[in-house]
Write a protein that holds these residues in place. Structure first.
Motif, PDB file in Angstrom:
ATOM      1  N   THR A   3       0.854  -1.180   0.000  1.00 40.93           N
ATOM      2  CA  THR A   3       0.000   0.000   0.000  1.00 40.93           C
ATOM      3  C   THR A   3       0.889   1.228   0.000  1.00 40.93           C
ATOM      4  O   THR A   3       1.861   1.297   0.753  1.00 40.93           O
ATOM      5  CB  THR A   3      -0.912   0.020   1.234  1.00 40.93           C
ATOM      6  OG1 THR A   3      -1.725  -1.155   1.244  1.00 40.93           O
ATOM      7  CG2 THR A   3      -1.807   1.251   1.222  1.00 40.93           C
ATOM      8  N   VAL A   4       0.575   2.196  -0.852  1.00 42.29           N
ATOM      9  CA  VAL A   4       1.364   3.420  -0.950  1.00 42.29           C
ATOM     10  C   VAL A   4       0.498   4.606  -0.551  1.00 42.29           C
ATOM     11  O   VAL A   4      -0.644   4.731  -0.984  1.00 42.29           O
ATOM     12  CB  VAL A   4       1.893   3.636  -2.386  1.00 42.29           C
ATOM     13  CG1 VAL A   4       2.799   4.862  -2.437  1.00 42.29           C
ATOM     14  CG2 VAL A   4       2.636   2.400  -2.869  1.00 42.29           C
ATOM     15  N   ILE A   5       1.056   5.462   0.291  1.00 42.19           N
ATOM     16  CA  ILE A   5       0.392   6.696   0.689  1.00 42.19           C
ATOM     17  C   ILE A   5       1.273   7.860   0.287  1.00 42.19           C
ATOM     18  O   ILE A   5       2.478   7.872   0.566  1.00 42.19           O
ATOM     19  CB  ILE A   5       0.158   6.743   2.219  1.00 42.19           C
ATOM     20  CG1 ILE A   5      -0.835   5.669   2.641  1.00 42.19           C
ATOM     21  CG2 ILE A   5      -0.336   8.128   2.647  1.00 42.19           C
ATOM     22  CD1 ILE A   5      -1.020   5.577   4.143  1.00 42.19           C
ATOM     23  N   ALA A   6       0.706   8.841  -0.382  1.00 44.59           N
ATOM     24  CA  ALA A   6       1.431  10.067  -0.706  1.00 44.59           C
ATOM     25  C   ALA A   6       1.138  11.100   0.377  1.00 44.59           C
ATOM     26  O   ALA A   6       0.030  11.168   0.917  1.00 44.59           O
ATOM     27  CB  ALA A   6       1.009  10.600  -2.073  1.00 44.59           C
ATOM     28  N   VAL A   7       2.144  11.886   0.688  1.00 44.24           N
ATOM     29  CA  VAL A   7       1.993  12.956   1.680  1.00 44.24           C
ATOM     30  C   VAL A   7       2.307  14.278   0.982  1.00 44.24           C
ATOM     31  O   VAL A   7       3.405  14.470   0.447  1.00 44.24           O
ATOM     32  CB  VAL A   7       2.945  12.752   2.873  1.00 44.24           C
ATOM     33  CG1 VAL A   7       2.847  13.944   3.839  1.00 44.24           C
ATOM     34  CG2 VAL A   7       2.626  11.452   3.598  1.00 44.24           C
ATOM     35  N   THR A   8       1.328  15.171   0.952  1.00 43.21           N
ATOM     36  CA  THR A   8       1.538  16.498   0.382  1.00 43.21           C
ATOM     37  C   THR A   8       1.238  17.538   1.450  1.00 43.21           C
ATOM     38  O   THR A   8       0.801  17.209   2.553  1.00 43.21           O
ATOM     39  CB  THR A   8       0.655  16.709  -0.870  1.00 43.21           C
ATOM     40  OG1 THR A   8       1.088  17.897  -1.547  1.00 43.21           O
ATOM     41  CG2 THR A   8      -0.818  16.837  -0.516  1.00 43.21           C
ATOM     42  N   GLY A   9       1.475  18.799   1.124  1.00 37.24           N
ATOM     43  CA  GLY A   9       1.269  19.848   2.114  1.00 37.24           C
ATOM     44  C   GLY A   9       0.599  21.072   1.538  1.00 37.24           C
ATOM     45  O   GLY A   9       0.500  21.236   0.315  1.00 37.24           O
ATOM     46  N   THR A  10       0.145  21.936   2.417  1.00 37.03           N
ATOM     47  CA  THR A  10      -0.463  23.193   1.994  1.00 37.03           C
ATOM     48  C   THR A  10       0.589  24.163   1.451  1.00 37.03           C
ATOM     49  O   THR A  10       0.251  25.147   0.801  1.00 37.03           O
ATOM     50  CB  THR A  10      -1.194  23.856   3.164  1.00 37.03           C
ATOM     51  OG1 THR A  10      -0.346  23.841   4.328  1.00 37.03           O
ATOM     52  CG2 THR A  10      -2.481  23.117   3.488  1.00 37.03           C
ATOM     53  N   ASP A  11       1.861  23.879   1.729  1.00 38.58           N
ATOM     54  CA  ASP A  11       2.948  24.762   1.316  1.00 38.58           C
ATOM     55  C   ASP A  11       4.255  24.053   1.634  1.00 38.58           C
ATOM     56  O   ASP A  11       4.251  22.930   2.164  1.00 38.58           O
ATOM     57  CB  ASP A  11       2.857  26.094   2.069  1.00 38.58           C
ATOM     58  CG  ASP A  11       3.605  27.234   1.399  1.00 38.58           C
ATOM     59  OD1 ASP A  11       4.353  26.956   0.433  1.00 38.58           O
ATOM     60  OD2 ASP A  11       3.472  28.382   1.836  1.00 38.58           O
ATOM     61  N   GLU A 116       6.768  11.207   0.065  1.00 45.46           N
ATOM     62  CA  GLU A 116       6.684  12.627   0.421  1.00 45.46           C
ATOM     63  C   GLU A 116       7.029  13.499  -0.774  1.00 45.46           C
ATOM     64  O   GLU A 116       8.091  13.350  -1.385  1.00 45.46           O
ATOM     65  CB  GLU A 116       7.634  12.967   1.573  1.00 45.46           C
ATOM     66  CG  GLU A 116       7.518  14.425   1.999  1.00 45.46           C
ATOM     67  CD  GLU A 116       8.648  14.893   2.887  1.00 45.46           C
ATOM     68  OE1 GLU A 116       8.858  16.119   2.953  1.00 45.46           O
ATOM     69  OE2 GLU A 116       9.313  14.050   3.506  1.00 45.46           O
ATOM     70  N   GLY A 117       6.137  14.412  -1.092  1.00 42.54           N
ATOM     71  CA  GLY A 117       6.389  15.331  -2.190  1.00 42.54           C
ATOM     72  C   GLY A 117       7.305  16.468  -1.774  1.00 42.54           C
ATOM     73  O   GLY A 117       7.729  16.587  -0.621  1.00 42.54           O
ATOM     74  N   ALA A 118       7.635  17.309  -2.736  1.00 42.97           N
ATOM     75  CA  ALA A 118       8.431  18.508  -2.489  1.00 42.97           C
ATOM     76  C   ALA A 118       7.509  19.711  -2.590  1.00 42.97           C
ATOM     77  O   ALA A 118       6.829  19.888  -3.609  1.00 42.97           O
ATOM     78  CB  ALA A 118       9.559  18.612  -3.505  1.00 42.97           C
ATOM     79  N   GLY A 119       7.460  20.534  -1.537  1.00 37.50           N
ATOM     80  CA  GLY A 119       6.572  21.689  -1.571  1.00 37.50           C
ATOM     81  C   GLY A 119       5.114  21.283  -1.470  1.00 37.50           C
ATOM     82  O   GLY A 119       4.754  20.364  -0.752  1.00 37.50           O
ATOM     83  N   GLY A 120       4.251  21.956  -2.232  1.00 39.23           N
ATOM     84  CA  GLY A 120       2.817  21.688  -2.172  1.00 39.23           C
ATOM     85  C   GLY A 120       2.347  20.742  -3.257  1.00 39.23           C
ATOM     86  O   GLY A 120       3.139  20.134  -3.989  1.00 39.23           O
TER      87      GLY A 120
END
Length: 230
Positions: A3-11, A116-120
């Protein structure tokens, strides 16, 4: 099947790495084999072993033992700027196939992969492809990290709207940032909960990822992932 989960952010700078690390630690506590994945990183230090990014090193430390750095972070740039701009300056385009191959290699050996992404959410990787496009192409359930500070409500609602429209919305986690006073932070959290639903967790200012890991509902998260991918 992993199972893969991506993590992004508001900024940028909202605590994605701390939340991703907490998630990895919580999953490890279940006895699962887990891997963090930072496909692209910028803002890296030169070492005897090559460029090393602080966020990627944190994910590596929170992952199950046995991973090499380049497996966690296959594409690395030195300048602390948007990855696509760093790539343009260095004349070294971000190879999307390398990102795909790295993800599949981790999936083959681990029950969980946290990306984990980079930035938003919409940070560009190339002149045509955003991180959002890459995640959507792999149909990855995505967790939104909300940095609780001035402007967070607008950024959160817009990003959540985009994630829901793409069918990737997994939920959100709040991270109270140092510049926000406790009273205002609580009011913002209440507003977001009313609009986005109950957060999967809230990290207090300066709290260690290990503490949040103990509070995350891993079983509920797994069920939500299954529902999205099913």
């Amino acid at each position: 099947m992993s199972t893969v989960i991506a993590v992004t952010g508001t900024d940028t700078g909202v605590g994605k790495t701390r939340i991703a690390s907490a998630l990895l630690l919580a999953l490890r506590d279940t006895g699962a084999q887990v891997a963090g994945y930072k496909p692209v990183a910028s803002g890296s230090d030169s070492t005897a072993e090559g460029l090393r990014n602080e966020d990627a090193l944190a994910l590596l430390a929170a992952s199950s033992p046995g991973l090499r750095y380049d497996e966690v972070n296959p594409v690395t740039f030195a300048p602390a700027i948007a990855p696509h701009i760093a790539a343009q300056r260095e004349g070294r385009p971000i190879p999307l196939q390398t990102l795909d191959d790295g993800l599949e290699a981790l999936r083959a050996r681990h029950e969980w992969v946290v990306v984990e992404g980079a930035g938003g959410w919409r940070v560009p990787l190339t002149d045509r492809v955003d991180f959002a496009d890459w995640v959507a192409g792999h149909r990855l359930p995505t967790l939104l990290v909300v940095g609780i500070r001035l402007g967070a409500i607008n950024h959160s609602l817009l990003t959540a709207e985009a994630l829901k429209a793409a069918g990737l919305w997994l939920g959100w986690v709040g991270n109270i940032l140092p510049e926000e006073d406790t009273g205002t932070a609580n009011e913002m959290l209440q507003t977001l909960q009313a609009r986005l639903g109950t957060p999967l967790g809230v990290m207090a200012c300066g709290e260690a990822p290990e503490a949040l890991a103990q509070r995350l509902d891993v079983e509920g998260l797994a069920q939500a992932c299954t529902a999205l991918q099913g």
